[in-house]
Design an enzyme around this catalytic site. Structure first.
Site, short mmCIF file in Angstrom:
data_model
loop_
_atom_site.label_atom_id
_atom_site.label_comp_id
_atom_site.label_asym_id
_atom_site.label_seq_id
_atom_site.Cartn_x
_atom_site.Cartn_y
_atom_site.Cartn_z
N ARG A 103 -24.54 3.52 -15.89
CA ARG A 103 -23.61 3.93 -16.95
C ARG A 103 -24.34 4.93 -17.82
NH1 ARG A 103 -19.46 0.46 -20.60
NH2 ARG A 103 -18.50 0.44 -18.54
N HIS A 130 -14.55 6.67 -14.51
CA HIS A 130 -14.84 5.23 -14.50
C HIS A 130 -14.18 4.62 -13.25
CE1 HIS A 130 -16.03 1.41 -15.79
NE2 HIS A 130 -15.28 1.23 -16.85
N GLN A 133 -13.39 0.72 -12.70
CA GLN A 133 -12.25 0.23 -13.48
C GLN A 133 -10.95 0.45 -12.70
OE1 GLN A 133 -12.19 -1.19 -16.84
NE2 GLN A 133 -10.14 -1.66 -16.08
N CYS A 264 -8.11 -0.86 -20.35
CA CYS A 264 -9.40 -1.16 -19.72
C CYS A 264 -10.28 -2.03 -20.60
CB CYS A 264 -10.12 0.13 -19.36
SG CYS A 264 -10.35 1.24 -20.76
N ARG A 292 -11.94 -6.98 -12.47
CA ARG A 292 -13.18 -6.22 -12.34
C ARG A 292 -14.16 -6.97 -11.43
NH1 ARG A 292 -14.60 -2.62 -16.30
NH2 ARG A 292 -16.09 -2.00 -14.70
N1 NVA Z 1 -13.08 5.75 -22.63
C1 NVA Z 1 -13.88 4.59 -22.95
C2 NVA Z 1 -13.81 3.60 -21.84
C3 NVA Z 1 -14.57 2.32 -22.11
C4 NVA Z 1 -14.50 1.36 -20.97
C5 NVA Z 1 -15.31 5.02 -23.24
O1 NVA Z 1 -15.85 5.83 -22.48
O2 NVA Z 1 -15.88 4.56 -24.23
N1 CP Z 2 -13.71 -1.60 -19.32
C1 CP Z 2 -15.06 -1.57 -19.40
O1 CP Z 2 -15.73 -0.86 -18.67
O2 CP Z 2 -15.57 -2.42 -20.33
P1 CP Z 2 -17.09 -2.48 -20.79
O3 CP Z 2 -17.39 -1.20 -21.53
O4 CP Z 2 -17.18 -3.70 -21.64
O5 CP Z 2 -17.96 -2.57 -19.56
#
Ligand code: NVA
Ligand code: CP
Length: 307
Positions: A103, A130, A133, A264, A292
């Protein structure tokens, strides 16, 4: 699942429609307990440079349930935080791990890891996409409707990583996708063109600024935070701009009566989604979060060649 063995998952577009369908079927079987897959002694590394609850815990639990091990490589406790080059870290981790979920911010950083590590590298969220997801999202939609093809998903809010992966994922499985955003927050043009090309004449990818009109065609309503990780400084400025895109009871009434609502998570209640909707009868958000685990277990098994 042989075709997925040893592969990277950097974008939803890396998967064929058939591979997505196979992963969803396997995820469903794993969820029902009708198959039990094992990858003992395999080690998953989680290299996260942003916060995470769902992705971190669902990947860890999936790997433990498969009989493997997990090493949580919080970037701040590695030499990455002291400037070790990505191309060095990638080659070293490649010698220890069997699969690596990353990530990070830039997609190019993830791509560099994948280039220098021969083990499967999984996108656990970047600023661009992502994909993990989306597997859970499609599983959740499939659980609620007979087939994915022909359904219409309306995404409301920021044209961000979630919007991108949803556009690509829906296009892959023949779903229509409408992305409703403020004018200055549209999704990336290249990703939009890629999704349109994938959809071909099977389904439609549409951008709009009109949330009300978009929702009238929806079987699935989807939203995400208005300011993503790394955009915290602009969060309060965004609130009035994004207000017309909030999923609330009034907006939901414009959709199909059987429409479901997805998010999400994490959610900012009373910003992109009202409390009433998140807790209401059309919300499938907790099933989505659970999925997930099942979707990523299927993914790990496929990439490690045990599915
Ligand atoms: N768009 C959000 C998704 C989090 C799962 C982010 O990147 O923070
Ligand atoms: N939806 C998602 O990716 O959640 P987290 O940021 O908690 O991993």
């Amino acid at each position: 699942m042989e075709s997925l063995k040893g592969r990277d998952l950097l974008s939803v577009a890396d998967l064929t429609a058939a591979e997505i369908q196979l992963l969803l079927r396997l995820a469903g079987d794993l969820k029902r307990g009708s198959v039990d897959l094992r990858c003992p002694r395999k080690v998953l590394g989680l290299l996260f440079q942003k916060a995470s609850t769902r992705t971190r815990v669902s990947f860890s639990t999936a790997m433990y349930q498969l009989g493997g091990q997990v090493i949580d490589l919080n970037a701040s406790v590695t030499q990455i935080s002291r400037g070790e080059p990505t191309i060095d870290t990638a080659r070293v981790l490649d010698r220890y791990l069997d699969v690596l979920a990353i990530r990070t911010f830039a997609q190019s950083e993830l791509v560099k890891f994948a280039e220098y590590a021969s083990i499967p590298v999984i996108n656990a969220l970047t600023d661009l996409e992502h994909p993990c997801q989306i597997l859970a999202d499609l599983l959740t939609i499939q659980e609620n409707f007979d087939a994915l093809e022909g359904l219409t998903l309306v995404y409301l809010g920021d044209g961000n990583n979630m919007a991108h992966s949803l556009m690509l994922g829906c296009a892959k499985v023949g779903m229509n996708v409408i992305v409703a955003t403020p004018a200055d927050y549209q999704p990336d043009l290249a990703v939009t063109q890629q999704a349109i090309a994938i959809a071909g004449d099977r389904s439609q990818v549409t951008l709009t600024q009109d949330a009300q009109a978009a929702v009238s065609q929806a079987q699935v309503l989807y939203t995400d935070v208005w300011a993503s990780m790394g955009q915290e400084d602009s969060a309060s400025d965004r609130i009035p701009i994004f207000q017309p895109y909030q999923i609330n009871t009034a907006l939901l009434k414009q959709a199909d009566k059987d429409a479901i609502v997805l998010h999400c998570l994490p959610a900012h209640r009373e910003e992109e989604i009202s409390n009433e909707v998140i807790e209401g009868p059309q919300s499938r958000i907790w099933d989505q979060a659970e999925n997930r685990l099942h979707a990523q277990k299927a993914l790990l098994a496929a990439l490690l060649g045990v599915a």
